[in-house]
Design a protein around this motif. Structure first.
Motif, PDB file in Angstrom:
ATOM      1  N   MET A 220       0.838  -1.173   0.000  1.00 19.89           N
ATOM      2  CA  MET A 220       0.000   0.000   0.000  1.00 19.89           C
ATOM      3  C   MET A 220       0.888   1.243   0.000  1.00 19.89           C
ATOM      4  SD  MET A 220      -2.856   1.133   2.821  1.00 19.89           S
ATOM      5  CE  MET A 220      -3.757  -0.363   2.567  1.00 19.89           C
ATOM      6  N   LEU A 221       0.504   2.196  -0.797  1.00 18.12           N
ATOM      7  CA  LEU A 221       1.281   3.433  -0.894  1.00 18.12           C
ATOM      8  C   LEU A 221       0.885   4.406   0.216  1.00 18.12           C
ATOM      9  CD1 LEU A 221       1.106   3.930  -4.753  1.00 18.12           C
ATOM     10  CD2 LEU A 221       3.029   3.070  -3.424  1.00 18.12           C
ATOM     11  N   PRO A 222       1.829   5.241   0.667  1.00 12.05           N
ATOM     12  CA  PRO A 222       1.523   6.179   1.755  1.00 12.05           C
ATOM     13  C   PRO A 222       0.337   7.111   1.518  1.00 12.05           C
ATOM     14  CG  PRO A 222       3.891   5.998   1.483  1.00 12.05           C
ATOM     15  CD  PRO A 222       3.266   5.216   0.352  1.00 12.05           C
ATOM     16  N   PRO A 223       0.122   7.677   0.314  1.00 11.32           N
ATOM     17  CA  PRO A 223      -1.063   8.532   0.152  1.00 11.32           C
ATOM     18  C   PRO A 223      -2.385   7.778   0.356  1.00 11.32           C
ATOM     19  CG  PRO A 223       0.486   8.937  -1.622  1.00 11.32           C
ATOM     20  CD  PRO A 223       0.982   7.738  -0.881  1.00 11.32           C
ATOM     21  N   GLU A 224      -2.432   6.550  -0.132  1.00 16.39           N
ATOM     22  CA  GLU A 224      -3.630   5.732   0.045  1.00 16.39           C
ATOM     23  C   GLU A 224      -3.828   5.386   1.522  1.00 16.39           C
ATOM     24  OE1 GLU A 224      -5.376   1.389  -1.323  1.00 16.39           O
ATOM     25  OE2 GLU A 224      -3.497   2.113  -2.170  1.00 16.39           O
ATOM     26  N   ALA A 225      -2.742   5.065   2.215  1.00 14.14           N
ATOM     27  CA  ALA A 225      -2.817   4.746   3.641  1.00 14.14           C
ATOM     28  C   ALA A 225      -3.286   5.949   4.444  1.00 14.14           C
ATOM     29  CB  ALA A 225      -1.453   4.278   4.137  1.00 14.14           C
ATOM     30  N   GLU A 226      -2.805   7.118   4.103  1.00 13.05           N
ATOM     31  CA  GLU A 226      -3.200   8.321   4.819  1.00 13.05           C
ATOM     32  C   GLU A 226      -4.691   8.626   4.600  1.00 13.05           C
ATOM     33  OE1 GLU A 226      -1.665  12.880   5.476  1.00 13.05           O
ATOM     34  OE2 GLU A 226      -0.360  11.426   4.488  1.00 13.05           O
ATOM     35  N   LYS A 227      -5.185   8.402   3.383  1.00 17.85           N
ATOM     36  CA  LYS A 227      -6.609   8.629   3.102  1.00 17.85           C
ATOM     37  C   LYS A 227      -7.491   7.684   3.914  1.00 17.85           C
ATOM     38  CE  LYS A 227      -7.564  10.783  -1.122  1.00 17.85           C
ATOM     39  NZ  LYS A 227      -8.247  10.703  -2.378  1.00 17.85           N
ATOM     40  N   LYS A 228      -7.084   6.409   4.002  1.00 20.12           N
ATOM     41  CA  LYS A 228      -7.855   5.447   4.784  1.00 20.12           C
ATOM     42  C   LYS A 228      -7.886   5.855   6.250  1.00 20.12           C
ATOM     43  CE  LYS A 228      -7.255   1.215   2.149  1.00 20.12           C
ATOM     44  NZ  LYS A 228      -8.563   0.603   2.047  1.00 20.12           N
ATOM     45  N   MET A 229      -6.748   6.300   6.764  1.00 19.17           N
ATOM     46  CA  MET A 229      -6.689   6.686   8.165  1.00 19.17           C
ATOM     47  C   MET A 229      -7.502   7.949   8.428  1.00 19.17           C
ATOM     48  SD  MET A 229      -2.884   5.461   9.233  1.00 19.17           S
ATOM     49  CE  MET A 229      -3.103   5.818  10.942  1.00 19.17           C
ATOM     50  N   GLN A 230      -7.536   8.873   7.477  1.00 23.14           N
ATOM     51  CA  GLN A 230      -8.371  10.061   7.628  1.00 23.14           C
ATOM     52  C   GLN A 230      -9.852   9.680   7.680  1.00 23.14           C
ATOM     53  OE1 GLN A 230      -7.214  12.547   4.351  1.00 23.14           O
ATOM     54  NE2 GLN A 230      -5.445  13.396   5.439  1.00 23.14           N
ATOM     55  N   CYS A 231     -10.236   8.720   6.882  1.00 27.33           N
ATOM     56  CA  CYS A 231     -11.622   8.243   6.884  1.00 27.33           C
ATOM     57  C   CYS A 231     -11.958   7.627   8.245  1.00 27.33           C
ATOM     58  CB  CYS A 231     -11.817   7.235   5.767  1.00 27.33           C
ATOM     59  SG  CYS A 231     -13.496   6.630   5.621  1.00 27.33           S
ATOM     60  N   TRP A 232     -11.039   6.850   8.820  1.00 26.66           N
ATOM     61  CA  TRP A 232     -11.271   6.254  10.134  1.00 26.66           C
ATOM     62  C   TRP A 232     -11.314   7.313  11.228  1.00 26.66           C
ATOM     63  CZ3 TRP A 232      -7.136   2.233   8.661  1.00 26.66           C
ATOM     64  CH2 TRP A 232      -7.732   1.149   8.001  1.00 26.66           C
ATOM     65  N   ILE A 233     -10.578   8.392  11.074  1.00 23.34           N
ATOM     66  CA  ILE A 233     -10.639   9.492  12.044  1.00 23.34           C
ATOM     67  C   ILE A 233     -12.022  10.133  12.007  1.00 23.34           C
ATOM     68  CG2 ILE A 233      -9.802  11.832  12.520  1.00 23.34           C
ATOM     69  CD1 ILE A 233      -6.983  10.808  11.752  1.00 23.34           C
ATOM     70  N   ARG A 234     -12.526  10.407  10.818  1.00 22.68           N
ATOM     71  CA  ARG A 234     -13.846  11.027  10.697  1.00 22.68           C
ATOM     72  C   ARG A 234     -14.959  10.120  11.213  1.00 22.68           C
ATOM     73  NH1 ARG A 234     -11.838  12.148   5.641  1.00 22.68           N
ATOM     74  NH2 ARG A 234     -13.323  10.708   4.699  1.00 22.68           N
ATOM     75  N   SER A 235     -14.814   8.803  11.038  1.00 30.41           N
ATOM     76  CA  SER A 235     -15.854   7.874  11.485  1.00 30.41           C
ATOM     77  C   SER A 235     -15.688   7.483  12.955  1.00 30.41           C
ATOM     78  CB  SER A 235     -15.848   6.615  10.612  1.00 30.41           C
ATOM     79  OG  SER A 235     -14.678   5.867  10.831  1.00 30.41           O
ATOM     80  N   ARG A 236     -14.714   8.062  13.633  1.00 32.95           N
ATOM     81  CA  ARG A 236     -14.416   7.838  15.049  1.00 32.95           C
ATOM     82  C   ARG A 236     -14.021   6.395  15.358  1.00 32.95           C
ATOM     83  NH1 ARG A 236     -18.252   9.623  19.179  1.00 32.95           N
ATOM     84  NH2 ARG A 236     -19.643   8.249  18.068  1.00 32.95           N
ATOM     85  N   HIS A 237     -13.359   5.726  14.428  1.00 31.61           N
ATOM     86  CA  HIS A 237     -12.748   4.436  14.708  1.00 31.61           C
ATOM     87  C   HIS A 237     -11.309   4.634  15.177  1.00 31.61           C
ATOM     88  CE1 HIS A 237     -16.055   2.778  12.279  1.00 31.61           C
ATOM     89  NE2 HIS A 237     -15.830   1.674  12.943  1.00 31.61           N
ATOM     90  N   LEU A 238     -10.701   5.743  14.790  1.00 27.73           N
ATOM     91  CA  LEU A 238      -9.294   6.016  15.068  1.00 27.73           C
ATOM     92  C   LEU A 238      -9.169   7.308  15.860  1.00 27.73           C
ATOM     93  CD1 LEU A 238      -6.287   5.276  14.521  1.00 27.73           C
ATOM     94  CD2 LEU A 238      -6.459   6.611  12.433  1.00 27.73           C
ATOM     95  N   ILE A 239      -8.469   7.216  16.997  1.00 26.55           N
ATOM     96  CA  ILE A 239      -8.207   8.403  17.799  1.00 26.55           C
ATOM     97  C   ILE A 239      -6.718   8.488  18.086  1.00 26.55           C
ATOM     98  CG2 ILE A 239     -10.484   8.439  18.884  1.00 26.55           C
ATOM     99  CD1 ILE A 239      -9.149   7.286  21.408  1.00 26.55           C
ATOM    100  N   CYS A 240      -6.303   9.638  18.523  1.00 23.85           N
ATOM    101  CA  CYS A 240      -4.920   9.840  18.909  1.00 23.85           C
ATOM    102  C   CYS A 240      -4.889   9.979  20.424  1.00 23.85           C
ATOM    103  CB  CYS A 240      -4.370  11.093  18.239  1.00 23.85           C
ATOM    104  SG  CYS A 240      -2.609  11.279  18.430  1.00 23.85           S
ATOM    105  N   SER A 241      -4.039   9.212  21.065  1.00 22.37           N
ATOM    106  CA  SER A 241      -3.919   9.245  22.514  1.00 22.37           C
ATOM    107  C   SER A 241      -2.444   9.403  22.856  1.00 22.37           C
ATOM    108  CB  SER A 241      -4.488   7.961  23.118  1.00 22.37           C
ATOM    109  OG  SER A 241      -4.319   7.946  24.505  1.00 22.37           O
ATOM    110  N   GLY A 242      -2.042  10.621  23.180  1.00 22.80           N
ATOM    111  CA  GLY A 242      -0.628  10.882  23.435  1.00 22.80           C
ATOM    112  C   GLY A 242       0.162  10.759  22.147  1.00 22.80           C
ATOM    113  N   ASN A 243       1.151   9.898  22.147  1.00 23.23           N
ATOM    114  CA  ASN A 243       1.969   9.666  20.956  1.00 23.23           C
ATOM    115  C   ASN A 243       1.496   8.451  20.163  1.00 23.23           C
ATOM    116  OD1 ASN A 243       3.677  11.845  21.499  1.00 23.23           O
ATOM    117  ND2 ASN A 243       4.900  10.589  22.878  1.00 23.23           N
ATOM    118  N   PHE A 244       0.348   7.906  20.508  1.00 25.94           N
ATOM    119  CA  PHE A 244      -0.117   6.670  19.898  1.00 25.94           C
ATOM    120  C   PHE A 244      -1.431   6.893  19.163  1.00 25.94           C
ATOM    121  CE2 PHE A 244       2.144   5.592  23.811  1.00 25.94           C
ATOM    122  CZ  PHE A 244       3.193   4.880  23.268  1.00 25.94           C
TER     123      PHE A 244
END
Length: 101
Positions: A1-25
């Motif tokens: 998987m290429l980094p731009p595609e990976a970043e887009k998927k992670m942005q989608c998970w952030i908007r859907s509240r599956h992915l959060i940032c907790s400290g450095n993790f």
């Protein structure tokens, strides 16, 4: 998987509240284990490291079915990564599966 595609998927998970940032993790929660595997591929494509995948409990889906909720923790070693900035703008402090009031 290429980094731009990976970043887009992670942005989608952030908007859907599956992915959060907790400290450095980054913490990803899902009932779909294949989504957890895709998350680990995205982290690897962006140069991070997957730290753990744990089943954290069961949640009800409808009236008669329980499914396992998985939590994956990952570290992305770039301090000013655009995903952290994206999370600050569009993300939340709790995932969609958080039961706190």
């Amino acid at each position: 998987m290429l980094p731009p595609e990976a970043e887009k998927k992670m942005q989608c998970w952030i908007r859907s509240r599956h992915l959060i940032c907790s400290g450095n993790f980054f913490v990803f929660e899902s009932v779909d284990y294949s989504a957890v595997e895709r998350f680990s591929e995205c982290i690897a494509a962006l140069g991070g490291a997957l730290l753990s995948i744990e089943p954290i409990g069961k949640i009800w889906m409808g009236d008669h079915r329980q499914v396992i909720l998985y939590r994956a923790k990952a570290s992305l070693h770039t301090p000013h990564h655009t995903l952290k900035q994206y999370w600050l703008k569009y993300g939340g402090f709790r995932t969609r599966f958080d039961e706190r009031v």
